[in-house]
Scaffold this motif. Structure first.
Motif, PDB file in Angstrom:
ATOM      1  N   GLU A 259       0.366  -1.072   0.127  1.00 14.49           N
ATOM      2  CA  GLU A 259      -0.119  -0.037   0.299  1.00 14.49           C
ATOM      3  C   GLU A 259       0.748   1.205   0.279  1.00 14.49           C
ATOM      4  O   GLU A 259       0.758   2.319  -0.602  1.00 14.49           O
ATOM      5  N   LEU A 260       1.680   1.368   0.823  1.00 16.40           N
ATOM      6  CA  LEU A 260       2.725   2.431   0.330  1.00 16.40           C
ATOM      7  C   LEU A 260       3.485   2.530  -0.844  1.00 16.40           C
ATOM      8  O   LEU A 260       3.430   3.653  -1.091  1.00 16.40           O
ATOM      9  N   ARG A 261       3.735   1.653  -1.212  1.00 10.39           N
ATOM     10  CA  ARG A 261       4.586   1.648  -2.691  1.00 10.39           C
ATOM     11  C   ARG A 261       2.598   2.209  -3.935  1.00 10.39           C
ATOM     12  O   ARG A 261       3.870   3.565  -4.655  1.00 10.39           O
ATOM     13  N   LEU A 262       2.498   1.934  -3.814  1.00  8.54           N
ATOM     14  CA  LEU A 262       0.549   2.319  -4.460  1.00  8.54           C
ATOM     15  C   LEU A 262       1.166   3.505  -3.905  1.00  8.54           C
ATOM     16  O   LEU A 262       0.617   4.698  -5.073  1.00  8.54           O
ATOM     17  N   LEU A 263       0.613   4.000  -3.065  1.00  8.44           N
ATOM     18  CA  LEU A 263       0.170   5.228  -1.925  1.00  8.44           C
ATOM     19  C   LEU A 263       1.725   6.481  -3.039  1.00  8.44           C
ATOM     20  O   LEU A 263       1.362   7.373  -3.694  1.00  8.44           O
ATOM     21  N   ASN A 264       2.811   6.113  -3.317  1.00  7.62           N
ATOM     22  CA  ASN A 264       4.040   6.214  -3.281  1.00  7.62           C
ATOM     23  C   ASN A 264       3.837   7.234  -4.749  1.00  7.62           C
ATOM     24  O   ASN A 264       4.434   8.031  -5.551  1.00  7.62           O
ATOM     25  N   ASP A 265       3.642   5.842  -5.811  1.00 10.87           N
ATOM     26  CA  ASP A 265       3.251   5.945  -6.889  1.00 10.87           C
ATOM     27  C   ASP A 265       2.115   6.778  -6.975  1.00 10.87           C
ATOM     28  O   ASP A 265       2.508   7.878  -8.527  1.00 10.87           O
ATOM     29  N   LEU A 266       1.189   7.157  -6.508  1.00  6.64           N
ATOM     30  CA  LEU A 266      -0.041   7.735  -6.975  1.00  6.64           C
ATOM     31  C   LEU A 266       0.121   9.168  -7.104  1.00  6.64           C
ATOM     32  O   LEU A 266       0.010  10.629  -7.069  1.00  6.64           O
ATOM     33  N   ARG A 328     -10.813  23.273   2.664  1.00  9.74           N
ATOM     34  CA  ARG A 328     -11.054  21.768   1.694  1.00  9.74           C
ATOM     35  C   ARG A 328     -11.527  21.006   2.291  1.00  9.74           C
ATOM     36  O   ARG A 328     -11.250  20.969   3.811  1.00  9.74           O
ATOM     37  N   PRO A 329     -10.851  19.951   1.623  1.00 10.90           N
ATOM     38  CA  PRO A 329     -10.882  18.395   1.860  1.00 10.90           C
ATOM     39  C   PRO A 329     -10.258  18.060   2.374  1.00 10.90           C
ATOM     40  O   PRO A 329      -8.504  18.351   3.101  1.00 10.90           O
ATOM     41  N   ILE A 330     -11.101  17.135   4.202  1.00 11.65           N
ATOM     42  CA  ILE A 330     -10.934  15.981   4.340  1.00 11.65           C
ATOM     43  C   ILE A 330     -10.833  15.184   4.675  1.00 11.65           C
ATOM     44  O   ILE A 330     -11.526  14.788   4.194  1.00 11.65           O
ATOM     45  N   LEU A 331      -9.622  14.059   4.879  1.00  8.24           N
ATOM     46  CA  LEU A 331     -10.270  13.101   5.130  1.00  8.24           C
ATOM     47  C   LEU A 331      -9.595  12.064   6.650  1.00  8.24           C
ATOM     48  O   LEU A 331      -8.629  12.925   7.264  1.00  8.24           O
ATOM     49  N   LEU A 332     -10.738  11.375   7.261  1.00  5.07           N
ATOM     50  CA  LEU A 332     -10.446  10.854   8.137  1.00  5.07           C
ATOM     51  C   LEU A 332     -10.276   9.791   8.026  1.00  5.07           C
ATOM     52  O   LEU A 332     -10.674   8.577   8.127  1.00  5.07           O
ATOM     53  N   PHE A 333      -8.929   9.153   8.976  1.00  3.04           N
ATOM     54  CA  PHE A 333      -8.265   7.918   8.451  1.00  3.04           C
ATOM     55  C   PHE A 333      -8.450   7.921  10.130  1.00  3.04           C
ATOM     56  O   PHE A 333      -7.124   7.332  10.780  1.00  3.04           O
ATOM     57  N   ALA A 334      -9.218   7.103  10.476  1.00  7.56           N
ATOM     58  CA  ALA A 334      -9.349   6.440  12.141  1.00  7.56           C
ATOM     59  C   ALA A 334      -9.367   4.547  11.519  1.00  7.56           C
ATOM     60  O   ALA A 334     -10.304   4.228  11.892  1.00  7.56           O
ATOM     61  N   TYR A 335      -8.298   4.515  11.626  1.00  2.00           N
ATOM     62  CA  TYR A 335      -8.083   2.647  11.883  1.00  2.00           C
ATOM     63  C   TYR A 335      -8.454   2.004  12.559  1.00  2.00           C
ATOM     64  O   TYR A 335      -9.052   0.918  12.694  1.00  2.00           O
ATOM     65  N   LYS A 363      -6.103   1.095   1.994  1.00  2.00           N
ATOM     66  CA  LYS A 363      -7.035   0.582   0.631  1.00  2.00           C
ATOM     67  C   LYS A 363      -7.491   2.424   0.263  1.00  2.00           C
ATOM     68  O   LYS A 363      -7.859   2.696  -0.481  1.00  2.00           O
ATOM     69  N   GLU A 364      -7.946   2.074   1.663  1.00  2.00           N
ATOM     70  CA  GLU A 364      -9.560   3.142   1.902  1.00  2.00           C
ATOM     71  C   GLU A 364      -9.095   4.467   1.121  1.00  2.00           C
ATOM     72  O   GLU A 364      -9.502   5.277   0.578  1.00  2.00           O
ATOM     73  N   LEU A 365      -7.877   4.510   2.198  1.00  2.00           N
ATOM     74  CA  LEU A 365      -6.865   6.036   2.159  1.00  2.00           C
ATOM     75  C   LEU A 365      -6.658   6.320   0.531  1.00  2.00           C
ATOM     76  O   LEU A 365      -6.663   7.177   0.303  1.00  2.00           O
ATOM     77  N   ILE A 366      -6.114   5.004  -0.331  1.00  2.00           N
ATOM     78  CA  ILE A 366      -6.221   5.858  -1.599  1.00  2.00           C
ATOM     79  C   ILE A 366      -6.526   5.693  -2.103  1.00  2.00           C
ATOM     80  O   ILE A 366      -6.581   6.576  -3.240  1.00  2.00           O
ATOM     81  N   ASP A 367      -8.058   5.140  -2.222  1.00  2.00           N
ATOM     82  CA  ASP A 367      -9.158   5.470  -2.888  1.00  2.00           C
ATOM     83  C   ASP A 367      -9.717   6.787  -2.737  1.00  2.00           C
ATOM     84  O   ASP A 367     -10.384   7.749  -4.157  1.00  2.00           O
ATOM     85  N   ALA A 368      -9.474   7.168  -1.997  1.00  2.00           N
ATOM     86  CA  ALA A 368     -10.230   8.489  -1.613  1.00  2.00           C
ATOM     87  C   ALA A 368      -9.523   9.831  -2.196  1.00  2.00           C
ATOM     88  O   ALA A 368      -9.602  10.414  -2.644  1.00  2.00           O
ATOM     89  N   ILE A 369      -7.913   9.415  -2.068  1.00  2.00           N
ATOM     90  CA  ILE A 369      -6.825  10.466  -2.321  1.00  2.00           C
ATOM     91  C   ILE A 369      -7.233  10.494  -4.061  1.00  2.00           C
ATOM     92  O   ILE A 369      -7.186  11.502  -4.438  1.00  2.00           O
ATOM     93  N   LYS A 370      -7.285   9.078  -4.733  1.00  2.00           N
ATOM     94  CA  LYS A 370      -7.712   8.878  -5.601  1.00  2.00           C
ATOM     95  C   LYS A 370      -9.151   9.872  -6.632  1.00  2.00           C
ATOM     96  O   LYS A 370      -9.298  10.972  -7.547  1.00  2.00           O
ATOM     97  N   ASN A 371     -10.023   9.786  -5.547  1.00  2.00           N
ATOM     98  CA  ASN A 371     -11.463  10.482  -6.147  1.00  2.00           C
ATOM     99  C   ASN A 371     -11.516  12.078  -4.787  1.00  2.00           C
ATOM    100  O   ASN A 371     -13.246  11.579  -4.552  1.00  2.00           O
ATOM    101  N   ILE A 372     -10.676  12.528  -4.482  1.00  2.00           N
ATOM    102  CA  ILE A 372     -10.456  13.249  -3.635  1.00  2.00           C
ATOM    103  C   ILE A 372     -11.763  15.162  -4.626  1.00  2.00           C
ATOM    104  O   ILE A 372     -12.209  15.111  -4.126  1.00  2.00           O
TER     105      ILE A 372
END
Length: 413
Positions: A259-266, A328-335, A363-372
């Motif tokens: 996930e870290l690699r995927l997020l870094n690529d994004l 501005r947009p806010i994402l709540l990463f409440a794992y 996964k949800e965090l990455i998807d949220a950034i993609k669809n920000i």
């Protein structure tokens, strides 16, 4: 000299903090000595003397910092900062500010004369002297509480029999004159009053001084901040991840290696940098493998980071209410939401006050950034509603409001 010696010894031999005798000495023994010594100095109040400090005297940040700089620039009062940290002392002296060490007779003497004292955390920020009844103590605090702030308050030394026996007046309700808040809601005020055991009349709905910075519309200033934080010129978007403090002092960013690699690529694909800001008392993490992640010093002023960022990722931190002022947009990463609510407790239903999607895994965090862009649009109305509830004022003049209420004069030009 004494300030440097004591601070260095405690930092060097940090393991002693775990011993009960150290805890008793720090919270009862030291206040008892300082309280006794302070009685030898007259309560000769100087109406122009204002003293400020923050985060146990270790940091130069938050509401007291912005009050301090405003007063230095626009008032004729004698304005003094108290610090334990030698780097802070050196920094402020270079700027031409008046700063004194935490551990000194001079500090005790000046505190006995101060007309106003501003503090982010209360007694922890300044030597626990016997205050003059003519001194006004303003607790600026450091955020509208979402999580329960005084869950174990009754177990602390400040609320123990020792405080009562020695009449140290360490409890918040024993020395606070005013508590600042940005909220207007009566229920929020009742929560604060109950948490700090103070009457509603002591709650000052003024806005947080630190948030005046968020209304700065100066492109050159923002450009300088980006340079300060080493944001490369090609970066088009900045994400700041700043979770709330965890009681076990461990900083977590629970993504798998994949996930870290995927997020870094994004991040690379979208010319985005991901800033990570941990709490001052938490352990560091290592992100050197990933070139689009950047660790920010833990003692950094978070308001500056909020101002330059495009997306906030956090969890239960009250900074969400600050960030709402920027729209501005806010994402709540409440794992760990369920576990956190069970162990720490909250004053609110988290879903009801969440101005963005609640995300539970990488996964949800990455998807949220993609669809920000879509998330930004979908939550725009809810952000506005929550902003208006938790921020009574949205004009960038909180400092002026506080000073006018206290009748502290300043030049408004």
């Amino acid at each position: 000299m004494l300030n440097s010696l004591l601070s260095n010894l405690i930092d060097r031999f940090s393991f002693i903090r775990k011993f009960k005798i150290y805890e008793f000495g720090e919270n009862i023994g030291f206040p008892l000595i300082i309280n006794f010594l302070s009685k030898f100095f007259k309560e000769d109040i100087d109406d122009n003397l204002i003293i400020l400090s923050a985060y146990s005297g270790r940091l130069y940040i938050d509401n007291p910092k912005y009050l301090f700089e405003f007063l230095n620039k626009k008032s004729k009062n004698q304005v003094i900062w108290i610090a334990k940290n030698n780097e802070v002392i050196s920094e402020l002296k270079k700027k031409g500010f008046n700063v004194i060490p935490f551990y000194s007779i001079k500090t005790i003497k000046l505190l006995r004369k101060a007309k106003y004292i501003f503090s982010s955390h209360g007694r922890l920020d300044i030597p626990p002297i016997k205050f003059s009844s003519l001194t006004t103590f303003i607790l600026t605090w450091h955020g509208t509480p979402i999580k329960t702030i005084n869950l174990n308050l009754e177990k602390t030394y400040a609320y123990s029999k020792w405080n009562r026996i020695f009449k140290l007046k360490l409890e918040f309700n024993e020395y606070i004159n005013y508590l600042l808040t940005p909220t207007k809601d009566k229920e929020d005020h009742r929560i604060l009053a109950k948490a700090f055991k103070i009457p509603l009349s002591k709650i000052l709905s003024s806005g947080y001084p630190r948030n005046d910075l968020l209304f700065v519309k100066n492109d050159e200033f923002i450009k300088k901040l980006k340079y300060k934080f080493e944001i490369a010129n090609h970066i088009k978007r900045i994400i700041i991840y700043a979770p709330t403090f965890r009681d076990d002092f461990v900083f977590r960013f629970p993504l798998t290696e994949l996930e870290l690699r995927l997020l870094n690529d994004l991040l690379k694909k979208t010319n985005t940098t991901f800033l990570i800001k941990g709490h001052i008392f938490e352990e560091k993490i290592d992100m050197k493998k990933y070139d689009h992640f950047q660790l920010i010093k833990k003692d950094t002023d978070i308001q500056e980071l909020l101002l330059i960022s495009d997306i906030l990722v956090t969890d239960y931190s009250s900074m969400i209410f600050d960030y709402l002022l920027l729209n501005r947009p806010i994402l709540l990463f409440a794992y760990d939401l369920g576990e956190y609510v069970k162990e720490r407790g909250m004053y609110y239903n988290f879903e009801e006050i969440s101005p963005g999607p609640i995300l539970f895994n990488g996964k949800e965090l990455i998807d949220a950034i993609k669809n920000i862009e879509k998330i930004d649009k979908d939550f725009k109305e809810k952000r506005e509603l929550i902003k208006n509830r938790f921020n009574k004022f949205t004009d960038g003049k909180s400092i002026e409001r506080v000073l006018k209420f206290l009748n502290i004069s300043f030049n408004n030009e």
